[in-house]
Design a protein around this motif. Sequence first.
Motif, mmCIF file in Angstrom:
data_model
loop_
_atom_site.group_PDB
_atom_site.id
_atom_site.type_symbol
_atom_site.label_atom_id
_atom_site.label_comp_id
_atom_site.label_asym_id
_atom_site.label_seq_id
_atom_site.Cartn_x
_atom_site.Cartn_y
_atom_site.Cartn_z
ATOM 1 N N MET A 1 0.950 -1.235 0.068
ATOM 2 C CA MET A 1 0.132 -0.012 0.124
ATOM 3 C C MET A 1 0.887 1.396 -0.015
ATOM 4 S SD MET A 1 -2.528 1.409 2.969
ATOM 5 C CE MET A 1 -3.560 -0.093 2.896
ATOM 6 N N SER A 2 0.414 2.016 -0.832
ATOM 7 C CA SER A 2 1.488 3.490 -0.900
ATOM 8 C C SER A 2 0.808 4.288 0.320
ATOM 9 C CB SER A 2 1.036 4.239 -2.117
ATOM 10 O OG SER A 2 1.713 3.299 -3.435
ATOM 11 N N PRO A 3 1.846 5.153 0.848
ATOM 12 C CA PRO A 3 1.240 6.063 2.003
ATOM 13 C C PRO A 3 0.904 7.412 1.313
ATOM 14 C CG PRO A 3 3.631 6.213 1.320
ATOM 15 C CD PRO A 3 3.176 5.023 0.641
ATOM 16 N N ARG A 4 -0.018 7.782 2.325
ATOM 17 C CA ARG A 4 -0.340 9.251 2.238
ATOM 18 C C ARG A 4 0.651 10.199 2.601
ATOM 19 N NH1 ARG A 4 -3.572 12.750 5.620
ATOM 20 N NH2 ARG A 4 -3.416 11.853 7.675
ATOM 21 N N GLN A 5 1.051 11.380 1.799
ATOM 22 C CA GLN A 5 1.925 12.341 2.262
ATOM 23 C C GLN A 5 1.481 13.654 2.659
ATOM 24 O OE1 GLN A 5 3.110 15.408 0.407
ATOM 25 N NE2 GLN A 5 4.313 16.111 1.925
ATOM 26 N N PHE A 6 1.671 14.082 3.716
ATOM 27 C CA PHE A 6 0.830 15.448 4.242
ATOM 28 C C PHE A 6 1.833 16.239 5.200
ATOM 29 C CE2 PHE A 6 0.092 11.939 7.254
ATOM 30 C CZ PHE A 6 0.371 12.771 8.478
ATOM 31 N N TRP B 1 1.139 5.158 6.570
ATOM 32 C CA TRP B 1 0.673 3.918 6.106
ATOM 33 C C TRP B 1 -0.544 3.493 7.008
ATOM 34 C CZ3 TRP B 1 5.581 5.450 5.588
ATOM 35 C CH2 TRP B 1 6.056 5.285 4.563
ATOM 36 N N ALA B 2 -1.845 3.372 6.484
ATOM 37 C CA ALA B 2 -2.731 3.048 7.274
ATOM 38 C C ALA B 2 -2.741 1.649 7.703
ATOM 39 C CB ALA B 2 -4.243 3.387 6.665
ATOM 40 N N GLY B 3 -3.146 1.411 8.904
ATOM 41 C CA GLY B 3 -3.172 0.016 9.597
ATOM 42 C C GLY B 3 -3.620 0.110 10.905
ATOM 43 N N LEU C 1 6.150 -5.512 7.027
ATOM 44 C CA LEU C 1 5.325 -5.200 8.198
ATOM 45 C C LEU C 1 3.757 -5.156 7.757
ATOM 46 C CD1 LEU C 1 7.399 -2.799 10.234
ATOM 47 C CD2 LEU C 1 7.203 -5.097 10.802
ATOM 48 N N PRO C 2 3.374 -5.713 7.063
ATOM 49 C CA PRO C 2 1.756 -5.704 6.336
ATOM 50 C C PRO C 2 0.787 -5.490 7.584
ATOM 51 C CG PRO C 2 2.363 -8.194 6.192
ATOM 52 C CD PRO C 2 3.797 -7.226 6.513
ATOM 53 N N GLY C 3 -0.018 -4.262 7.368
ATOM 54 C CA GLY C 3 -1.158 -4.153 8.256
ATOM 55 C C GLY C 3 -0.814 -3.158 9.470
ATOM 56 N N VAL C 4 0.439 -2.609 9.397
ATOM 57 C CA VAL C 4 0.958 -1.875 10.758
ATOM 58 C C VAL C 4 0.522 -0.566 10.307
ATOM 59 C CG1 VAL C 4 2.808 -3.277 11.240
ATOM 60 C CG2 VAL C 4 3.239 -1.499 9.842
ATOM 61 N N HIS C 5 0.268 0.201 11.301
ATOM 62 C CA HIS C 5 0.114 1.985 11.210
ATOM 63 C C HIS C 5 1.256 2.447 11.431
ATOM 64 C CE1 HIS C 5 -2.654 5.635 12.642
ATOM 65 N NE2 HIS C 5 -2.048 5.751 11.590
ATOM 66 N N ALA C 6 1.803 2.915 10.345
ATOM 67 C CA ALA C 6 3.349 3.698 10.096
ATOM 68 C C ALA C 6 3.297 5.242 9.947
ATOM 69 C CB ALA C 6 4.147 2.981 9.482
ATOM 70 N N TYR C 7 4.056 5.846 10.584
ATOM 71 C CA TYR C 7 4.531 7.180 10.053
ATOM 72 C C TYR C 7 6.094 6.982 9.804
ATOM 73 C CZ TYR C 7 -0.080 8.668 12.176
ATOM 74 O OH TYR C 7 -1.486 8.710 12.606
ATOM 75 N N VAL D 1 15.567 -5.739 10.871
ATOM 76 C CA VAL D 1 14.921 -4.512 11.612
ATOM 77 C C VAL D 1 13.694 -4.911 11.673
ATOM 78 C CG1 VAL D 1 14.470 -2.246 11.416
ATOM 79 C CG2 VAL D 1 16.664 -3.153 10.734
ATOM 80 N N ALA D 2 12.696 -5.449 10.719
ATOM 81 C CA ALA D 2 11.351 -5.809 10.785
ATOM 82 C C ALA D 2 10.855 -6.780 11.744
ATOM 83 C CB ALA D 2 10.868 -6.311 9.556
ATOM 84 N N ASP D 3 11.827 -7.966 12.099
ATOM 85 C CA ASP D 3 11.753 -8.711 13.137
ATOM 86 C C ASP D 3 11.656 -8.062 14.397
ATOM 87 O OD1 ASP D 3 11.535 -10.663 11.223
ATOM 88 O OD2 ASP D 3 13.615 -11.644 11.391
ATOM 89 N N HIS D 4 12.734 -7.224 14.674
ATOM 90 C CA HIS D 4 12.986 -6.615 15.899
ATOM 91 C C HIS D 4 11.558 -5.926 16.231
ATOM 92 C CE1 HIS D 4 16.805 -7.949 17.488
ATOM 93 N NE2 HIS D 4 17.175 -7.887 16.437
ATOM 94 N N ILE D 5 11.091 -4.991 15.258
ATOM 95 C CA ILE D 5 10.117 -4.253 15.467
ATOM 96 C C ILE D 5 8.833 -5.150 15.975
ATOM 97 C CG2 ILE D 5 8.170 -2.921 13.978
ATOM 98 C CD1 ILE D 5 10.607 -1.712 12.546
ATOM 99 N N GLN D 6 8.529 -6.374 15.252
ATOM 100 C CA GLN D 6 7.513 -7.225 15.418
ATOM 101 C C GLN D 6 7.566 -7.706 17.007
ATOM 102 O OE1 GLN D 6 4.710 -7.352 13.632
ATOM 103 N NE2 GLN D 6 5.415 -8.332 11.596
ATOM 104 N N ARG D 7 8.841 -7.933 17.389
ATOM 105 C CA ARG D 7 8.985 -8.469 18.738
ATOM 106 C C ARG D 7 8.528 -7.171 19.734
ATOM 107 N NH1 ARG D 7 12.513 -7.134 22.400
ATOM 108 N NH2 ARG D 7 14.049 -6.346 20.567
ATOM 109 N N LEU D 8 8.938 -6.139 19.302
ATOM 110 C CA LEU D 8 8.668 -4.876 20.247
ATOM 111 C C LEU D 8 7.158 -4.579 20.227
ATOM 112 C CD1 LEU D 8 11.726 -2.792 19.560
ATOM 113 C CD2 LEU D 8 11.164 -3.797 21.775
#
Length: 288
Positions: free
Chosen positions: A1-6, A20-22, A47-53, A273-280
Amino acid sequence: MSPRQFYVSANGMQQSVYEWAGMGTPILFVHATGFHARVWDAVIDLLPGVHAYAVDMRGHGLSDKPAPPYPWQTVGDDIAVLSAALGLRGVLGVGHSMGGHVLTYAQAHHPELFGALLLVDPVILPEAYYIGALDGEHFATKRRADWSSPDEMFAKFKTRPPFDRWQEQSLRDYVNYGLLPMPEGGYTLACPPAIEGSLYMQASAANIYPEIAQIDIPVTIMRARTATDSAAGPFDFSASPTAPDLASRFQHGTDVYLPDNTHFIPMEAPQIVADHIQRLLRDLKSLP
């Protein structure tokens, strides 16, 4: 999914943000000196489905570019004000290099912002190295700024250390979003060399150890290989700048040493990096 920019008005300037909406605990990503928000795409894709900025720091990407100098404390204040404007509380902060430093600063001054931090080879030097801002001109100010196209920059960098170790997507994102079109044609760096150089010269004035002592949340430090562990020795500028004992300086610090990686861990090994993010994220979800 593409993010929105603002844009968010933060600390007296317009700061560019991608979202990224999630679902679940949001994540705020902060990049390194000279980079931009979209260098995180390769990690966020895992990290599919995460809410990210992801934010463009001042002087970078699409954010405003006031004239130097650029004290690191000011950039830390930018991140704190931006995070508050986004309504972030108890989220996961992920920062690479200078991004890890300014997240640490923001958390110390606004402890409600983050529930945990992942600092990826942060520019937090051994305490004795903080001797004040340096005089003169950093070699980064001599960087080539103008290019005919992102493809030209990609072709030039793909076989050149340290970029030759990066995953192709990471290098593509770095050049595609790291260049801005010029009215007269061609492209120029989104982080002007004068700004990048100023940030490097200010690094030794950014003693953050008083802030570190105040932080009472889990902090994971991912460290790349040291100059000692590199075949190039002290002349390896892709070696880790992170104080080897940094994790022990936090109240709840965890050290993760990655001797097979250079300073550019997110571009070389986004899966780690993604694996450590999932753990946290799991750890934050389990908190009462």
